[in-house]
Design an enzyme around this catalytic site. Structure first.
Site, mmCIF file in Angstrom:
data_model
loop_
_atom_site.group_PDB
_atom_site.id
_atom_site.type_symbol
_atom_site.label_atom_id
_atom_site.label_comp_id
_atom_site.label_asym_id
_atom_site.label_seq_id
_atom_site.Cartn_x
_atom_site.Cartn_y
_atom_site.Cartn_z
ATOM 1 N N LYS A 257 0.843 -1.196 0.000
ATOM 2 C CA LYS A 257 0.000 0.000 0.000
ATOM 3 C C LYS A 257 0.879 1.247 0.000
ATOM 4 O O LYS A 257 1.764 1.375 0.844
ATOM 5 C CB LYS A 257 -0.892 0.013 1.255
ATOM 6 N N ARG A 331 -10.439 -11.677 0.985
ATOM 7 C CA ARG A 331 -11.329 -12.670 0.370
ATOM 8 C C ARG A 331 -10.677 -14.045 0.310
ATOM 9 O O ARG A 331 -11.362 -15.053 0.251
ATOM 10 C CB ARG A 331 -11.756 -12.166 -1.015
HETATM 11 N N1 BES Z 1 -8.363 -4.003 3.879
HETATM 12 C C1 BES Z 1 -8.509 -3.471 2.579
HETATM 13 C C2 BES Z 1 -9.822 -2.699 2.389
HETATM 14 C C3 BES Z 1 -9.983 -1.444 3.181
HETATM 15 C C4 BES Z 1 -9.677 -0.236 2.640
HETATM 16 C C5 BES Z 1 -10.499 -1.498 4.461
HETATM 17 C C6 BES Z 1 -9.844 0.922 3.364
HETATM 18 C C7 BES Z 1 -10.655 -0.343 5.201
HETATM 19 C C8 BES Z 1 -10.337 0.865 4.638
HETATM 20 C C9 BES Z 1 -8.448 -4.568 1.526
HETATM 21 O O1 BES Z 1 -7.702 -5.693 1.870
HETATM 22 C C10 BES Z 1 -7.811 -3.957 0.336
HETATM 23 O O2 BES Z 1 -6.666 -3.662 0.407
HETATM 24 N N2 BES Z 1 -8.599 -3.740 -0.725
HETATM 25 C C11 BES Z 1 -8.152 -3.100 -1.877
HETATM 26 C C12 BES Z 1 -7.912 -4.128 -2.949
HETATM 27 C C13 BES Z 1 -7.387 -3.596 -4.249
HETATM 28 C C14 BES Z 1 -6.121 -2.811 -4.105
HETATM 29 C C15 BES Z 1 -7.122 -4.748 -5.174
HETATM 30 C C16 BES Z 1 -9.213 -2.101 -2.271
HETATM 31 O O3 BES Z 1 -10.399 -2.454 -2.220
HETATM 32 O O4 BES Z 1 -8.868 -0.957 -2.568
HETATM 33 ZN ZN ZN Z 2 -5.642 -5.483 1.318
#
Ligand code: BES
Ligand code: ZN
Ligand code: ZN
Length: 483
Positions: A257, A331
């Site tokens: 991230k 997931r």
């Molecule tokens: N844990 C995150 C989702 C999330 C984002 C929760 C912000 C709380 C606040 C999840 O695992 C994730 O990283 N999702 C990404 C996936 C994408 C980069 C493929 C998303 O949904 O942006």
């Molecule tokens: Zn994630």
């Protein structure tokens, strides 16, 4: 420790009190002088002033004249928010015990107010050297309508919500998958819930490929926690199974991230915390339901051996999945837990997960993105529960067409769809691991507050706990069957 809600028969003179009335004329004479009451009446008439504070030197008197709303549930929510503000004021003034007199308020409204107080005083300062102790120890309801049972249940629900918040607020160097499992077990055991924690060896033996793939980059092993509450008298012949995402920290993995996106990712086990705390509350309140909560847990890190995009993983149920982006890790472990849940022949499965940025962008902190398969009626009940406690749902469709997005050329499916409707394509992926009535709750928006947010506080909100508890109560009282 949290602010305890109590019932009191009598008001002890010169104690701090909040007087709640719908109109100035309903304020009982004994708490304020005639001059003070006249002042309230004229400020209300002239300026619609509805909040008053009198410093009586020996004690404090607060007066609230809340405006009723057409929908009583909206009124209750306004009272919770108001109470959280008063709780902060009381704390700043060093008040340890506070009466609430609300002679004209209905029982549910008074309980909502008490709930706002108890949830509003929480703050996470366990890791500060100078720990600030809780100031407001108790709120005492001067009410003849409220029964001990109502109060016990509310204290339990507050305790459970704050437990979930506490776990979410623990940073990753204080909460790995193993101690998260232990904390859940401790809470569960204290209320008679049977708990089993599967360790890495057992998870490997079960071939939970999704959970193991995400764990590959981590220096600490995964856990898979199963909590079973089965009271002697339960009205559902098949259990309700809850599944919660337990990613104790989400760096994104190799798809790391960027920038500040990682900042609050200790909250990525908010779904796991919610289902563990919800079953804790159900057991403590002795609800007559057979419930099982499952929390697969790990962190998601870019270690040497980390899973990578392009990998094809064989999941617990034997299906193969092409990894597209290691940041879509939730997931992967949820899929294994959902497939595992089949063995219980559940009446209904509900999962809760901080799953997608898409859900957060769609509705922000104001709601939970909900989707269902073969569980239309259960979702309607859950929606009603959400209205009761203001953990509201926004329902999204599960149209077949969204499923097209996760077709893979090299595996049975890929785990990520395109840029649009990411919360729905995520749910379509999860659906592939289910065969029972299923509700998916994406709590990415409301699980964590980055700044003060009324009675939800700063940090973990515990969202999902109150929702599920209210759902259990509605479900138990209507003795519903799914569909
Ligand atoms: N844990 C995150 C989702 C999330 C984002 C929760 C912000 C709380 C606040 C999840 O695992 C994730 O990283 N999702 C990404 C996936 C994408 C980069 C493929 C998303 O949904 O942006
Ligand atoms: Zn994630
Ligand atoms: Zn995540």
């Amino acid at each position: 420790m949290h602010t305890k809600i109590k019932i009191s028969e009598d008001y002890i003179k010169q104690s701090s009190i909040v007087v709640v009335a719908l109109l100035p004329k309903d304020i009982p004479a004994k708490y304020l002088s005639k001059a003070e009451r006249d002042y309230i009446q004229s400020a209300f008439n002239d300026n619609d002033k509805r909040s008053f504070h009198f410093n009586k030197l020996t004690h404090q008197v607060f007066v609230e004249l809340p405006k009723e709303k057409e929908n009583p549930l909206h009124f209750h929510e306004a009272l919770r928010v108001k109470a959280a503000g008063l709780a902060k004021q009381a704390t700043d003034l060093g008040i340890e015990s506070l009466y609430i007199a609300a002679p004209k308020l209905r029982k549910d409204a008074l309980l909502a107010m008490a709930e706002g107080f108890a949830l509003g005083t929480y703050s996470f300062n366990d890791l500060k050297t100078d720990k600030k102790p809780l100031v407001l120890q108790e709120v005492c309801l001067l009410s003849k309508k409220t029964e001990t049972k109502d109060i016990e249940e509310l204290n339990t629900l507050v305790e459970a919500t704050l437990l979930a918040r506490h776990w979410v607020n623990l940073p990753p160097n204080h909460l790995n998958a193993e101690n998260f499992a232990t904390y859940m077990q401790e809470a569960a055991t204290s209320v008679g819930i049977k708990t089993e924690i599967l360790n890495k060896k057992q998870i490997e033996a079960l071939k939970m490929g999704g959970l193991l793939a995400v764990n590959q980059g981590s220096p600490t092993p995964p856990t898979f926690t199963v909590m079973t509450y089965k009271p002697k008298h339960h009205i559902n012949t098949q259990p309700i199974v809850l599944v919660g995402k337990g990613v104790v920290y989400d760096t994104g993995g190799l798809n790391i991230k960027p920038g500040s996106y990682m900042n609050d990712m200790k909250s990525d086990m908010g779904g796991g915390a919610a289902v563990a705390a919800a079953i804790f509350a159900a057991a403590k309140a002795q609800l007559p339901l057979h419930i099982i909560s499952i929390v697969p847990a790990t962190d998601n890190r870019p270690g040497q051996n980390a899973y990578a995009s392009g990998d094809v993983i064989r999941m617990y149920d034997g299906q193969t999945v092409e990894v597209i982006n290691t940041d879509a890790e939730g997931r992967m472990l949820l899929a294994d837990a959902l497939a595992y849940a089949k063995k219980y022949k559940p009446q209904l499965v509900i999962d809760a997960a901080t799953l997608t940025g898409a859900a957060m962008r769609a509705i922000g902190k104001w709601g939970i993105a909900a989707m269902q398969v073969k569980a239309e009626q259960a979702l309607a009940t859950l929606e009603a529960a959400g209205e009761q406690c203001s953990e509201r749902l926004v329902c999204f469709p599960m149209w077949e067409e969204y499923g097209e997005e996760i077709k893979s050329k090299v595996a049975d499916m890929k785990h990520l769809g395109g840029a649009e409707a990411g919360h729905i394509t995520a749910a379509k992926f999860l659906e592939k691991f289910t065969d029972y009535p299923y509700i998916h709750l994406d709590i990415a928006g409301p699980a964590f507050s980055t700044s003060a947010f009324n009675y939800r506080g700063i940090g973990g909100t515990g969202v999902g706990v109150r929702l599920l508890f209210h759902f259990f109560k509605l479900w138990a009282s209507s003795k519903q069957t799914v569909q």
